[in-house]
Design a protein around this motif. Structure first.
Motif, PDB file in Angstrom:
ATOM      1  N   UNK A 118      32.932  43.102  36.425  1.00  0.00           N
ATOM      2  CA  UNK A 118      33.674  42.291  37.384  1.00  0.00           C
ATOM      3  C   UNK A 118      35.020  42.911  37.758  1.00  0.00           C
ATOM      4  N   UNK A 119      35.833  43.256  36.771  1.00  0.00           N
ATOM      5  CA  UNK A 119      37.148  43.817  37.056  1.00  0.00           C
ATOM      6  C   UNK A 119      37.071  45.143  37.788  1.00  0.00           C
ATOM      7  N   UNK A 120      36.172  46.006  37.359  1.00  0.00           N
ATOM      8  CA  UNK A 120      36.050  47.314  38.001  1.00  0.00           C
ATOM      9  C   UNK A 120      35.451  47.205  39.402  1.00  0.00           C
ATOM     10  N   UNK A 121      34.570  46.237  39.602  1.00  0.00           N
ATOM     11  CA  UNK A 121      34.033  46.043  40.949  1.00  0.00           C
ATOM     12  C   UNK A 121      35.131  45.635  41.921  1.00  0.00           C
ATOM     13  N   UNK A 122      36.017  44.748  41.492  1.00  0.00           N
ATOM     14  CA  UNK A 122      37.147  44.354  42.352  1.00  0.00           C
ATOM     15  C   UNK A 122      38.037  45.570  42.612  1.00  0.00           C
ATOM     16  N   UNK A 123      38.272  46.374  41.578  1.00  0.00           N
ATOM     17  CA  UNK A 123      39.083  47.577  41.751  1.00  0.00           C
ATOM     18  C   UNK A 123      38.443  48.556  42.726  1.00  0.00           C
ATOM     19  N   UNK A 145      40.872  39.115  38.233  1.00  0.00           N
ATOM     20  CA  UNK A 145      42.271  39.294  38.627  1.00  0.00           C
ATOM     21  C   UNK A 145      42.430  38.797  40.063  1.00  0.00           C
ATOM     22  N   UNK A 146      42.881  37.560  40.218  1.00  0.00           N
ATOM     23  CA  UNK A 146      43.011  36.982  41.550  1.00  0.00           C
ATOM     24  C   UNK A 146      44.067  37.701  42.376  1.00  0.00           C
ATOM     25  N   UNK A 147      45.077  38.248  41.703  1.00  0.00           N
ATOM     26  CA  UNK A 147      46.102  38.996  42.425  1.00  0.00           C
ATOM     27  C   UNK A 147      45.513  40.209  43.112  1.00  0.00           C
ATOM     28  N   UNK A 148      44.660  40.947  42.391  1.00  0.00           N
ATOM     29  CA  UNK A 148      44.022  42.121  42.984  1.00  0.00           C
ATOM     30  C   UNK A 148      43.107  41.715  44.124  1.00  0.00           C
ATOM     31  N   UNK A 149      42.407  40.591  43.953  1.00  0.00           N
ATOM     32  CA  UNK A 149      41.490  40.125  44.994  1.00  0.00           C
ATOM     33  C   UNK A 149      42.258  39.679  46.243  1.00  0.00           C
ATOM     34  N   UNK A 164      45.249  40.707  47.182  1.00  0.00           N
ATOM     35  CA  UNK A 164      45.839  41.878  47.830  1.00  0.00           C
ATOM     36  C   UNK A 164      44.842  42.561  48.753  1.00  0.00           C
ATOM     37  N   UNK A 165      43.567  42.572  48.337  1.00  0.00           N
ATOM     38  CA  UNK A 165      42.538  43.229  49.136  1.00  0.00           C
ATOM     39  C   UNK A 165      41.869  42.285  50.141  1.00  0.00           C
ATOM     40  N   UNK A 166      42.267  41.022  50.134  1.00  0.00           N
ATOM     41  CA  UNK A 166      41.594  40.014  50.962  1.00  0.00           C
ATOM     42  C   UNK A 166      40.093  40.062  50.681  1.00  0.00           C
ATOM     43  N   UNK A 167      39.762  40.204  49.401  1.00  0.00           N
ATOM     44  CA  UNK A 167      38.372  40.392  48.998  1.00  0.00           C
ATOM     45  C   UNK A 167      37.610  39.092  48.852  1.00  0.00           C
ATOM     46  N   UNK A 168      36.305  39.218  48.847  1.00  0.00           N
ATOM     47  CA  UNK A 168      35.405  38.078  48.673  1.00  0.00           C
ATOM     48  C   UNK A 168      34.476  38.357  47.505  1.00  0.00           C
ATOM     49  N   UNK A 169      34.305  37.360  46.628  1.00  0.00           N
ATOM     50  CA  UNK A 169      33.342  37.452  45.538  1.00  0.00           C
ATOM     51  C   UNK A 169      32.320  36.336  45.725  1.00  0.00           C
TER      52      UNK A 169
END
Length: 323
Positions: A218-223, A245-249, A251-256
């Motif tokens: 999970x963490x590395x996928x977000x990275x 890490x919601x902060x990393x998500x 920052x990237x405007x990412x979706x899980x």
């Protein structure tokens, strides 16, 4: 008829080929004389007692099959006795006959037995890569477990859609996966896929990640995600619970996202099957996406097939042939 039954949770040897009642088709269903079925991770989990069938589904393992229609139930249109079909199931594929939803003809140019390798992977990959993440031409797709049935199909579909495809797999599988359309292969035992994806994309990352591992990745996928990237989790081979890490998500405007296919309502499954028939079958018939078969084994050797899939030594699907 005969089917593979699971007398009690356990290892591969609990799988037993024995006499069971014949299936009866319900509304919108047909009975198929099964020619082949395929081994999926869900079958292994069911055998171990960790993944029971949804309510109303057959108790026998098997999430897909191919064969010849021998009877039709009420409210079936466009399918007749004698038609060659393949089907997505909630269970029951490890049998001489199965009651299945009508909907998927065998694609032109595909062997009837090999067609058993298509429904589960096609519906899983299409529903996630196209419906959920909306992978677009020119984007980068990261596929974990590239040598699996899901992985080999996702590599081909991603390439057919015009994406750059990165796949993680053991080094021994790299040459075969490159032939299927992978642009970059990462040996997950020796290399860091986050670093390799960044290097291959000039630091951008992957636009879409298709993940079978779950918690451990999970963490590395977000990275590994690019800005506006989309991660979809479809398996938990690496565990159920991980730290996000919601902060990393943010920052990237990412979706899980996380999805499962077997437990979806029938209406959702039917919509996915229609989408696959309309959008994926033409690619199969054109030869741009093909079933990848590691080997065929008689259904009486289901235990050996389960051991093979558990070993992770295969590339693509392991089929069980009937009759």
């Amino acid at each position: 008829m005969r089917a593979i039954t699971i007398a009690e949770p356990g290892g591969p040897d609990v799988l037993t080929w024995c006499e069971v009642p014949d299936p009866q088709p319900g509304p919108g269903e047909v009975v198929v004389d099964v020619r082949a079925t395929a081994v999926n991770r869900a079958d292994l989990l069911q055998r171990q007692g960790h993944y029971p069938p949804p309510p109303g589904a057959s108790a026998y393992p098997g999430l897909e099959c191919s064969g010849v229609v021998s009877a039709t139930g009420p409210d079936v249109a466009g399918v007749r006795v004698g038609d060659q079909v393949c089907a997505l199931l909630a269970g029951g594929g490890y049998a001489e006959r199965a009651a299945v939803p009508a909907g998927l003809p065998v694609p032109a140019g595909v062997d009837l037995v090999d067609a058993a390798a298509l429904p589960e992977v096609a519906c899983t990959v299409w529903s996630n890569v196209v419906q959920v993440t909306r992978l677009a031409a020119g984007e980068t797709l990261l596929v974990h477990g590239g040598g699996s049935g899901i992985g080999t199909f996702a590599i081909q579909l991603g390439a057919a859609l015009g994406a750059t495809v990165v796949a993680t797999a053991r080094a021994a599988k790299h040459e075969r996966l490159r032939e299927l359309g992978a642009d970059l292969l990462v040996d997950y035992r020796e290399q860091d896929f986050v670093e390799e994806v960044r290097r291959a994309t000039d630091g951008r990352g992957a636009d879409v990640v298709l993940d079978i591992m779950g918690a451990s990745y999970l963490g590395r996928n977000v990275a590994a995600l690019a800005a506006d990237g989309r991660l979809v989790v479809i398996g938990m081979q690496g565990g159920r619970k991980g730290e996000l890490d919601l902060g990393a998500l943010l920052t990237k405007r990412g979706t899980v996202a996380a999805t499962a296919l077997r437990s979806r309502p029938l209406g959702q499954k039917a919509a996915i099957v229609r989408g696959v028939r309309e959008q994926v079958w033409p690619l199969v018939e054109a030869g741009r996406v093909r079933p990848v078969i590691d080997r065929r084994l008689p259904i009486t050797e289901a235990a050996q097939a389960h051991r093979l899939v558990e070993s992770n030594e295969h590339v693509g699907k392991v089929l069980l042939t009937v009759g």
